[in-house]
Design a protein around this motif. Structure first.
Motif, PDB file in Angstrom:
ATOM      1  N   LEU A 139     -29.430   6.160  42.196  1.00 17.82           N
ATOM      2  CA  LEU A 139     -30.593   6.412  41.366  1.00 17.82           C
ATOM      3  C   LEU A 139     -31.059   7.860  41.429  1.00 17.82           C
ATOM      4  CD1 LEU A 139     -32.626   3.152  42.040  1.00 17.82           C
ATOM      5  CD2 LEU A 139     -31.217   3.721  40.066  1.00 17.82           C
ATOM      6  N   GLY A 140     -30.184   8.751  41.884  1.00 13.68           N
ATOM      7  CA  GLY A 140     -30.541  10.160  41.830  1.00 13.68           C
ATOM      8  C   GLY A 140     -30.275  10.968  43.079  1.00 13.68           C
ATOM      9  N   ALA A 141     -29.633  10.386  44.072  1.00 15.99           N
ATOM     10  CA  ALA A 141     -29.309  11.169  45.268  1.00 15.99           C
ATOM     11  C   ALA A 141     -28.255  12.226  44.958  1.00 15.99           C
ATOM     12  CB  ALA A 141     -28.810  10.250  46.380  1.00 15.99           C
ATOM     13  N   ASN A 142     -27.399  11.946  43.963  1.00 10.12           N
ATOM     14  CA  ASN A 142     -26.321  12.875  43.588  1.00 10.12           C
ATOM     15  C   ASN A 142     -26.341  13.104  42.085  1.00 10.12           C
ATOM     16  OD1 ASN A 142     -24.743  12.730  46.316  1.00 10.12           O
ATOM     17  ND2 ASN A 142     -25.047  10.603  45.726  1.00 10.12           N
ATOM     18  N   ALA A 143     -26.288  14.359  41.680  1.00  7.22           N
ATOM     19  CA  ALA A 143     -26.272  14.671  40.244  1.00  7.22           C
ATOM     20  C   ALA A 143     -24.907  14.371  39.635  1.00  7.22           C
ATOM     21  CB  ALA A 143     -26.636  16.125  40.020  1.00  7.22           C
ATOM     22  N   GLU A 144     -23.859  14.505  40.432  1.00  9.61           N
ATOM     23  CA  GLU A 144     -22.499  14.254  39.949  1.00  9.61           C
ATOM     24  C   GLU A 144     -21.764  13.360  40.936  1.00  9.61           C
ATOM     25  OE1 GLU A 144     -20.507  17.924  39.284  1.00  9.61           O
ATOM     26  OE2 GLU A 144     -21.940  18.640  37.798  1.00  9.61           O
ATOM     27  N   ASN A 145     -20.898  12.525  40.401  1.00 11.32           N
ATOM     28  CA  ASN A 145     -20.119  11.622  41.246  1.00 11.32           C
ATOM     29  C   ASN A 145     -18.672  11.536  40.787  1.00 11.32           C
ATOM     30  OD1 ASN A 145     -23.088  10.008  41.356  1.00 11.32           O
ATOM     31  ND2 ASN A 145     -21.969  10.128  43.279  1.00 11.32           N
ATOM     32  N   LYS A 146     -17.811  11.140  41.728  1.00 10.29           N
ATOM     33  CA  LYS A 146     -16.418  10.848  41.422  1.00 10.29           C
ATOM     34  C   LYS A 146     -16.264   9.326  41.289  1.00 10.29           C
ATOM     35  CE  LYS A 146     -14.727  14.686  44.299  1.00 10.29           C
ATOM     36  NZ  LYS A 146     -13.938  15.029  45.520  1.00 10.29           N
ATOM     37  N   PRO A 147     -15.194   8.873  40.648  1.00 11.16           N
ATOM     38  CA  PRO A 147     -14.973   7.425  40.538  1.00 11.16           C
ATOM     39  C   PRO A 147     -14.970   6.721  41.896  1.00 11.16           C
ATOM     40  CG  PRO A 147     -13.488   8.603  39.081  1.00 11.16           C
ATOM     41  CD  PRO A 147     -14.165   9.644  39.914  1.00 11.16           C
ATOM     42  N   GLU A 148     -14.403   7.397  42.911  1.00 19.14           N
ATOM     43  CA  GLU A 148     -14.338   6.807  44.249  1.00 19.14           C
ATOM     44  C   GLU A 148     -15.729   6.557  44.832  1.00 19.14           C
ATOM     45  OE1 GLU A 148     -10.597   8.823  43.273  1.00 19.14           O
ATOM     46  OE2 GLU A 148     -12.695   9.493  43.242  1.00 19.14           O
ATOM     47  N   HIS A 149     -16.693   7.420  44.469  1.00 14.13           N
ATOM     48  CA  HIS A 149     -18.060   7.224  44.955  1.00 14.13           C
ATOM     49  C   HIS A 149     -18.651   5.928  44.405  1.00 14.13           C
ATOM     50  CE1 HIS A 149     -18.295  11.908  45.175  1.00 14.13           C
ATOM     51  NE2 HIS A 149     -17.640  11.390  46.189  1.00 14.13           N
ATOM     52  N   GLU A 165     -13.413  -2.750  28.263  1.00 13.42           N
ATOM     53  CA  GLU A 165     -12.751  -2.001  29.338  1.00 13.42           C
ATOM     54  C   GLU A 165     -12.432  -0.566  28.928  1.00 13.42           C
ATOM     55  OE1 GLU A 165      -8.626  -2.373  31.989  1.00 13.42           O
ATOM     56  OE2 GLU A 165      -9.419  -4.115  30.909  1.00 13.42           O
ATOM     57  N   THR A 166     -12.182  -0.338  27.643  1.00 10.95           N
ATOM     58  CA  THR A 166     -11.770   0.983  27.161  1.00 10.95           C
ATOM     59  C   THR A 166     -12.945   1.915  26.869  1.00 10.95           C
ATOM     60  OG1 THR A 166     -11.711   0.064  24.914  1.00 10.95           O
ATOM     61  CG2 THR A 166      -9.639   0.100  26.149  1.00 10.95           C
ATOM     62  N   LYS A 167     -14.178   1.411  26.970  1.00  6.06           N
ATOM     63  CA  LYS A 167     -15.355   2.225  26.657  1.00  6.06           C
ATOM     64  C   LYS A 167     -15.692   3.187  27.793  1.00  6.06           C
ATOM     65  CE  LYS A 167     -17.113   1.021  22.593  1.00  6.06           C
ATOM     66  NZ  LYS A 167     -18.375   0.305  22.438  1.00  6.06           N
ATOM     67  N   GLY A 168     -16.447   4.255  27.423  1.00  5.52           N
ATOM     68  CA  GLY A 168     -17.010   5.125  28.439  1.00  5.52           C
ATOM     69  C   GLY A 168     -16.339   6.466  28.591  1.00  5.52           C
ATOM     70  N   SER A 169     -16.821   7.202  29.595  1.00  7.01           N
ATOM     71  CA  SER A 169     -16.302   8.538  29.914  1.00  7.01           C
ATOM     72  C   SER A 169     -15.086   8.410  30.816  1.00  7.01           C
ATOM     73  CB  SER A 169     -17.389   9.339  30.630  1.00  7.01           C
ATOM     74  OG  SER A 169     -17.722   8.711  31.864  1.00  7.01           O
ATOM     75  N   GLU A 170     -14.484   9.542  31.145  1.00 10.72           N
ATOM     76  CA  GLU A 170     -13.355   9.521  32.078  1.00 10.72           C
ATOM     77  C   GLU A 170     -13.785   8.973  33.433  1.00 10.72           C
ATOM     78  OE1 GLU A 170     -10.113  10.081  31.399  1.00 10.72           O
ATOM     79  OE2 GLU A 170     -10.903  10.115  29.345  1.00 10.72           O
ATOM     80  N   LEU A 171     -15.026   9.303  33.820  1.00 15.95           N
ATOM     81  CA  LEU A 171     -15.559   8.812  35.092  1.00 15.95           C
ATOM     82  C   LEU A 171     -15.602   7.283  35.104  1.00 15.95           C
ATOM     83  CD1 LEU A 171     -17.106   9.098  37.831  1.00 15.95           C
ATOM     84  CD2 LEU A 171     -19.205   9.209  36.477  1.00 15.95           C
ATOM     85  N   THR A 172     -16.191   6.677  34.077  1.00 13.68           N
ATOM     86  CA  THR A 172     -16.349   5.215  34.069  1.00 13.68           C
ATOM     87  C   THR A 172     -15.019   4.487  33.862  1.00 13.68           C
ATOM     88  OG1 THR A 172     -16.968   5.269  31.719  1.00 13.68           O
ATOM     89  CG2 THR A 172     -18.757   5.293  33.336  1.00 13.68           C
ATOM     90  N   LYS A 173     -14.116   5.091  33.080  1.00 11.39           N
ATOM     91  CA  LYS A 173     -12.805   4.456  32.866  1.00 11.39           C
ATOM     92  C   LYS A 173     -12.017   4.382  34.171  1.00 11.39           C
ATOM     93  CE  LYS A 173     -12.305   5.803  27.996  1.00 11.39           C
ATOM     94  NZ  LYS A 173     -11.600   6.703  27.058  1.00 11.39           N
ATOM     95  N   LYS A 174     -12.025   5.484  34.907  1.00 10.23           N
ATOM     96  CA  LYS A 174     -11.318   5.502  36.191  1.00 10.23           C
ATOM     97  C   LYS A 174     -12.014   4.609  37.205  1.00 10.23           C
ATOM     98  CE  LYS A 174      -8.283   6.838  39.245  1.00 10.23           C
ATOM     99  NZ  LYS A 174      -6.889   6.329  39.175  1.00 10.23           N
ATOM    100  N   ALA A 175     -13.358   4.632  37.188  1.00 14.32           N
ATOM    101  CA  ALA A 175     -14.111   3.783  38.107  1.00 14.32           C
ATOM    102  C   ALA A 175     -13.827   2.314  37.824  1.00 14.32           C
ATOM    103  CB  ALA A 175     -15.603   4.068  37.982  1.00 14.32           C
ATOM    104  N   PHE A 176     -13.736   1.951  36.537  1.00 10.57           N
ATOM    105  CA  PHE A 176     -13.430   0.568  36.151  1.00 10.57           C
ATOM    106  C   PHE A 176     -12.092   0.147  36.769  1.00 10.57           C
ATOM    107  CE2 PHE A 176     -11.847  -2.911  33.704  1.00 10.57           C
ATOM    108  CZ  PHE A 176     -12.957  -3.590  33.218  1.00 10.57           C
ATOM    109  N   GLU A 177     -11.111   1.014  36.666  1.00 10.69           N
ATOM    110  CA  GLU A 177      -9.772   0.720  37.201  1.00 10.69           C
ATOM    111  C   GLU A 177      -9.822   0.492  38.707  1.00 10.69           C
ATOM    112  OE1 GLU A 177      -5.648   3.230  37.843  1.00 10.69           O
ATOM    113  OE2 GLU A 177      -6.865   3.687  36.071  1.00 10.69           O
ATOM    114  N   LEU A 178     -10.540   1.379  39.419  1.00  8.59           N
ATOM    115  CA  LEU A 178     -10.616   1.275  40.881  1.00  8.59           C
ATOM    116  C   LEU A 178     -11.435   0.066  41.319  1.00  8.59           C
ATOM    117  CD1 LEU A 178     -11.204   5.040  41.826  1.00  8.59           C
ATOM    118  CD2 LEU A 178      -9.071   3.733  41.983  1.00  8.59           C
ATOM    119  N   LEU A 179     -12.516  -0.208  40.608  1.00  5.40           N
ATOM    120  CA  LEU A 179     -13.352  -1.364  40.939  1.00  5.40           C
ATOM    121  C   LEU A 179     -12.593  -2.668  40.743  1.00  5.40           C
ATOM    122  CD1 LEU A 179     -16.669  -0.123  39.302  1.00  5.40           C
ATOM    123  CD2 LEU A 179     -16.380  -0.651  41.731  1.00  5.40           C
TER     124      LEU A 179
END
Length: 332
Positions: free
Chosen positions: A141-151, A183-197
């Motif tokens: 909710l705001g501790a980090n301005a940017e995140n990686k999919p792994e986060h 599943e195909t929606k979103g940014s590169e961040l969310t697409k990769k995060a979806f795959e890892l999740l």
């Protein structure tokens, strides 16, 4: 149990903080409270000195202080001393209604993050409409301005731990906040995060969820990056406040007829307000640290402080943080 309290943090400190502690003492007489701040001011609101220790300091961190600089320069500030008490093992948890950025910095630099957790996230339990005792845990909710999919995967694991241990939800449903459920929606961040999740065996991942469905209980845990999460949190807060303001204005504009109607609906309106109040679930947790670090709203009142202490009590009782430490530090 010992809780270190930044008694000088927040818009209504120390009165609201100390009065909230006094309320919580009635519910949890076994908790010891370490109150950090100006002793003469704190004592005005202490009605029962049992299990209360006041650690005097004249220094505090204000809302307009630059967070990291304040933590490094104001060594005797109430928030810093409270965090140091946790680091030294003199207290089990810290909570503050003060400067959010400073508390995040104190949590990271003083309390310390759990080994193998890259980015601790800020998590809060938000309300679900129609379920007074329900809710969903959302981070970051705001501790980090940017995140990686792994986060985001780590947030899903952290949120699952919290939902299971603290809120007693079996196999909590984890959703990824996105601009569509496909599943195909979103940014590169969310697409990769979806795959890892989807590949993470320790969580019950249900896929993408949309912001418009959050308050209907679509998931028990919702993960997103800190920038998006903070924007969504403020949107929910703003919408709730605007709805209540609109209702009040509409009632007043209707004159006597509106006031009579409001009188008949008084209990329903009060119930609506309580349902939208997420402070009943406690404060926001900086999750991923070696001890509970809890942030309450700057304008918090005594009752919200009481709810936050109840939340901390549950976290300590269930040993959710120590279990997280064991889980992550045993990883290769």
């Amino acid at each position: 149990m010992k809780i270190a309290v930044d008694a000088m943090g927040g818009d209504n400190a120390p009165q609201a903080i100390v009065e909230g502690v006094m309320l919580a003492k009635k519910d949890f007489p076994e908790i010891e409270f370490l109150l950090y701040g100006k002793e003469t001011e704190i004592k005005k609101y202490v009605t029962d000195e049992k299990n209360i220790t006041i650690i005097h300091t004249d220094e505090k961190i204000s809302s307009d202080d630059e967070p990291v600089k304040a933590i490094r320069r104001k060594k005797e500030a109430s928030m810093v001393l409270a965090a140091q008490a946790v680091k030294k093992g003199e207290a089990d948890a810290i909570f503050s209604a003060g400067n959010t950025g400073a508390l995040l910095a104190a949590g990271l630099f003083i309390v310390g993050r759990i080994k193998n957790i890259e980015r601790p996230g800020l998590m809060s339990t938000m309300p679900v409409i129609g379920q007074p005792d329900g809710g969903f845990d959302m981070m970051d909710l705001g501790a980090n301005a940017e995140n990686k999919p792994e986060h985001l995967v780590q947030y899903a694991v952290l949120g699952t731990f919290y939902a299971e241990k603290v809120r007693d939800i079996k196999q909590p449903r984890v959703g990824l906040l996105n601009n569509g459920t496909e599943e195909t929606k979103g940014s590169e961040l969310t697409k990769k995060a979806f795959e890892l999740l989807s590949e993470e065996p320790s969580i019950n991942f249900i896929g993408n969820v949309e912001a418009r469905d959050l308050l209907s209980g679509v998931a028990d845990v919702v993960v997103t990056d800190g920038f998006t999460g903070n924007a969504v949190l403020k949107s929910i807060e703003g919408t709730a406040l605007s709805m209540m303001s609109l209702l009040k204005t509409s009632i007043l504009d209707e004159g006597l007829k509106g006031k009579l109607g409001a009188l008949l609906l008084k209990d329903a309106l009060r119930g609506m307000k309580n349902e939208l109040d997420y402070s009943k679930h406690g404060g926001a947790v900086l999750f991923g640290l070696k001890a509970p670090v809890i942030k309450t709203h700057g304008s918090t009142g005594p009752d919200a402080v009481r709810h936050t202490i109840r939340q901390i009590h549950t976290m300590l009782e269930t040993k959710v943080v120590s279990q997280l430490v064991e889980h992550y530090e045993n990883q290769e």
